[in-house]
Design a protein around this motif. Structure first.
Motif, PDB file in Angstrom:
ATOM      1  N   ILE A   1      87.430 117.731 -77.639  1.00 50.47           N
ATOM      2  CA  ILE A   1      85.922 118.244 -77.941  1.00 50.47           C
ATOM      3  C   ILE A   1      84.476 116.916 -77.781  1.00 50.47           C
ATOM      4  CG2 ILE A   1      84.364 118.787 -80.146  1.00 50.47           C
ATOM      5  CD1 ILE A   1      86.988 119.965 -81.447  1.00 50.47           C
ATOM      6  N   LYS A   2      85.113 115.923 -77.879  1.00 52.42           N
ATOM      7  CA  LYS A   2      84.191 114.681 -77.369  1.00 52.42           C
ATOM      8  C   LYS A   2      84.160 114.679 -75.848  1.00 52.42           C
ATOM      9  CE  LYS A   2      84.630 111.559 -81.243  1.00 52.42           C
ATOM     10  NZ  LYS A   2      85.223 110.108 -81.706  1.00 52.42           N
ATOM     11  N   GLU A   3      84.989 114.927 -75.166  1.00 54.43           N
ATOM     12  CA  GLU A   3      84.850 115.289 -73.723  1.00 54.43           C
ATOM     13  C   GLU A   3      84.007 116.333 -73.324  1.00 54.43           C
ATOM     14  OE1 GLU A   3      87.768 115.440 -69.681  1.00 54.43           O
ATOM     15  OE2 GLU A   3      88.620 115.481 -71.764  1.00 54.43           O
ATOM     16  N   LEU A   4      84.252 117.302 -74.143  1.00 53.93           N
ATOM     17  CA  LEU A   4      83.365 118.733 -73.737  1.00 53.93           C
ATOM     18  C   LEU A   4      81.875 118.363 -74.108  1.00 53.93           C
ATOM     19  CD1 LEU A   4      83.182 121.642 -73.222  1.00 53.93           C
ATOM     20  CD2 LEU A   4      83.397 122.157 -75.648  1.00 53.93           C
ATOM     21  N   VAL A   5      81.522 117.514 -75.285  1.00 52.57           N
ATOM     22  CA  VAL A   5      80.291 117.198 -75.331  1.00 52.57           C
ATOM     23  C   VAL A   5      79.794 116.034 -74.093  1.00 52.57           C
ATOM     24  CG1 VAL A   5      78.792 115.362 -76.699  1.00 52.57           C
ATOM     25  CG2 VAL A   5      80.483 117.153 -77.981  1.00 52.57           C
ATOM     26  N   GLU A   6      80.542 115.177 -73.768  1.00 55.00           N
ATOM     27  CA  GLU A   6      79.971 114.410 -72.776  1.00 55.00           C
ATOM     28  C   GLU A   6      80.052 115.128 -71.213  1.00 55.00           C
ATOM     29  OE1 GLU A   6      81.899 110.648 -70.240  1.00 55.00           O
ATOM     30  OE2 GLU A   6      82.905 111.404 -71.983  1.00 55.00           O
ATOM     31  N   VAL A   7      80.814 116.114 -71.210  1.00 52.75           N
ATOM     32  CA  VAL A   7      80.743 116.900 -69.682  1.00 52.75           C
ATOM     33  C   VAL A   7      79.510 117.843 -69.666  1.00 52.75           C
ATOM     34  CG1 VAL A   7      82.128 118.728 -70.170  1.00 52.75           C
ATOM     35  CG2 VAL A   7      82.130 118.143 -67.790  1.00 52.75           C
ATOM     36  N   THR A   8      78.878 118.224 -71.000  1.00 56.52           N
ATOM     37  CA  THR A   8      77.965 118.979 -71.079  1.00 56.52           C
ATOM     38  C   THR A   8      76.380 118.263 -71.164  1.00 56.52           C
ATOM     39  OG1 THR A   8      78.456 119.469 -73.365  1.00 56.52           O
ATOM     40  CG2 THR A   8      79.045 121.106 -71.702  1.00 56.52           C
ATOM     41  N   GLY A   9      76.680 117.092 -71.155  1.00 56.62           N
ATOM     42  CA  GLY A   9      75.412 116.281 -71.166  1.00 56.62           C
ATOM     43  C   GLY A   9      75.363 115.363 -72.384  1.00 56.62           C
TER      44      GLY A   9
ATOM     45  N   PHE B   1      73.050 111.819 -83.988  1.00 62.13           N
ATOM     46  CA  PHE B   1      73.855 112.845 -83.078  1.00 62.13           C
ATOM     47  C   PHE B   1      75.403 112.596 -83.320  1.00 62.13           C
ATOM     48  CE2 PHE B   1      75.736 114.048 -79.178  1.00 62.13           C
ATOM     49  CZ  PHE B   1      75.193 115.406 -79.069  1.00 62.13           C
ATOM     50  N   ASP B   2      75.653 111.622 -83.383  1.00 57.75           N
ATOM     51  CA  ASP B   2      77.190 111.100 -83.167  1.00 57.75           C
ATOM     52  C   ASP B   2      77.697 111.414 -84.807  1.00 57.75           C
ATOM     53  OD1 ASP B   2      77.180 109.768 -80.748  1.00 57.75           O
ATOM     54  OD2 ASP B   2      76.265 107.825 -81.527  1.00 57.75           O
ATOM     55  N   ARG B   3      77.245 111.385 -85.552  1.00 57.25           N
ATOM     56  CA  ARG B   3      77.514 111.577 -87.096  1.00 57.25           C
ATOM     57  C   ARG B   3      77.527 113.157 -86.943  1.00 57.25           C
ATOM     58  NH1 ARG B   3      74.980 110.216 -92.845  1.00 57.25           N
ATOM     59  NH2 ARG B   3      76.440 111.598 -94.168  1.00 57.25           N
ATOM     60  N   PHE B   4      76.685 113.749 -86.346  1.00 60.25           N
ATOM     61  CA  PHE B   4      76.866 115.238 -86.501  1.00 60.25           C
ATOM     62  C   PHE B   4      77.954 115.884 -85.549  1.00 60.25           C
ATOM     63  CE2 PHE B   4      75.561 119.766 -85.264  1.00 60.25           C
ATOM     64  CZ  PHE B   4      74.993 119.922 -86.533  1.00 60.25           C
ATOM     65  N   VAL B   5      78.191 115.212 -84.611  1.00 58.79           N
ATOM     66  CA  VAL B   5      79.207 115.695 -83.752  1.00 58.79           C
ATOM     67  C   VAL B   5      80.718 115.456 -84.528  1.00 58.79           C
ATOM     68  CG1 VAL B   5      80.596 115.041 -81.580  1.00 58.79           C
ATOM     69  CG2 VAL B   5      78.221 115.347 -81.341  1.00 58.79           C
ATOM     70  N   ASN B   6      80.778 114.215 -84.989  1.00 66.43           N
ATOM     71  CA  ASN B   6      82.159 113.977 -86.019  1.00 66.43           C
ATOM     72  C   ASN B   6      82.017 115.044 -87.077  1.00 66.43           C
ATOM     73  OD1 ASN B   6      82.889 111.840 -84.184  1.00 66.43           O
ATOM     74  ND2 ASN B   6      81.614 110.528 -85.464  1.00 66.43           N
TER      75      ASN B   6
END
Length: 199
Positions: free
Chosen positions: A35-43, A110-115
């Motif tokens: 999921i973190k990779e997905l966040v990264e690859v989409t920007g 943002f990072d906290r929201f992702v987690n």
């Protein structure tokens, strides 16, 4: 920095402030990494910021259209008064939107929201294989184009919605007026008080 896809961020934007009960420790390390990779690859965060800028811009236009509709058909106001009110309303909308955007930028982590939100949500709805498929897609030329053009599609959709908003607001006003009239008609009528000598 590439812009994140509209479909990928739709749930993220709508779920701001939502507290998910899913425990982080119930999600496998493999899924978390995907999921973190997905966040990264989409920007990543920059792309999210770009999307939120578009959202605030669209909200600004929606609010302005709504406020304009409040007095556009007011026959009691002179053209000069309408022009003055329109200018004041526009300035008010700009101030309110700027304050809202500033508040959001300062308070949103943002990072906290992702987690706390994004990882639990995507882990709930997608398998590891499906996450890999999504990552693979966004790495293709078509996926990269999707990331780039979907913010424009979002902006165009908001513009189209703004064009129908006045008619919708007028419809809602009439609907509410009709409902209020129906309610008043069902209320028991008050009996008039009569004096002791009234025959």
């Amino acid at each position: 920095m590439k812009k994140i896809g509209l479909g990928f961020l739709a749930g993220l934007i709508m779920m701001v402030g939502v507290n998910f009960a899913l425990a982080q420790d119930s999600i496998s390390a493999e899924k978390t990494a995907l999921i973190k990779e997905l966040v990264e690859v989409t920007g990543g965060k920059q792309s999210f910021d770009d999307i939120m800028t578009s959202v605030f811009a669209g909200q600004r236009e929606h609010t302005k259209t709504m406020m304009d509709s409040l007095f556009a058909d007011d026959k009691m106001m002179s053209p000069a008064d309408k022009a003055m009110f329109a200018k004041m309303a526009q300035e008010s909308v700009e101030r309110a939107t700027a304050r809202a955007q500033e508040y959001f930028t300062k308070k949103f982590d943002f990072d906290r929201f992702v987690n706390d939100v994004f990882i639990p949500s995507y882990a709930k709805h997608f398998t590891a294989d499906e996450l890999r498929d999504m990552i693979a897609f966004y790495r293709t030329p078509t996926g990269q184009k999707t990331i780039k053009v979907e913010p424009q599609i979002m902006a165009e959709g908001m513009a189209a919605f703004s064009s129908i908003l006045p008619d919708f607001l007028e419809f809602m006003k009439k609907t509410v007026d009709d409902e209020m009239t129906a309610i008043k008609q069902k209320l028991p009528k008050k009996k008039s008080k009569r004096g002791p000598n009234h025959e």
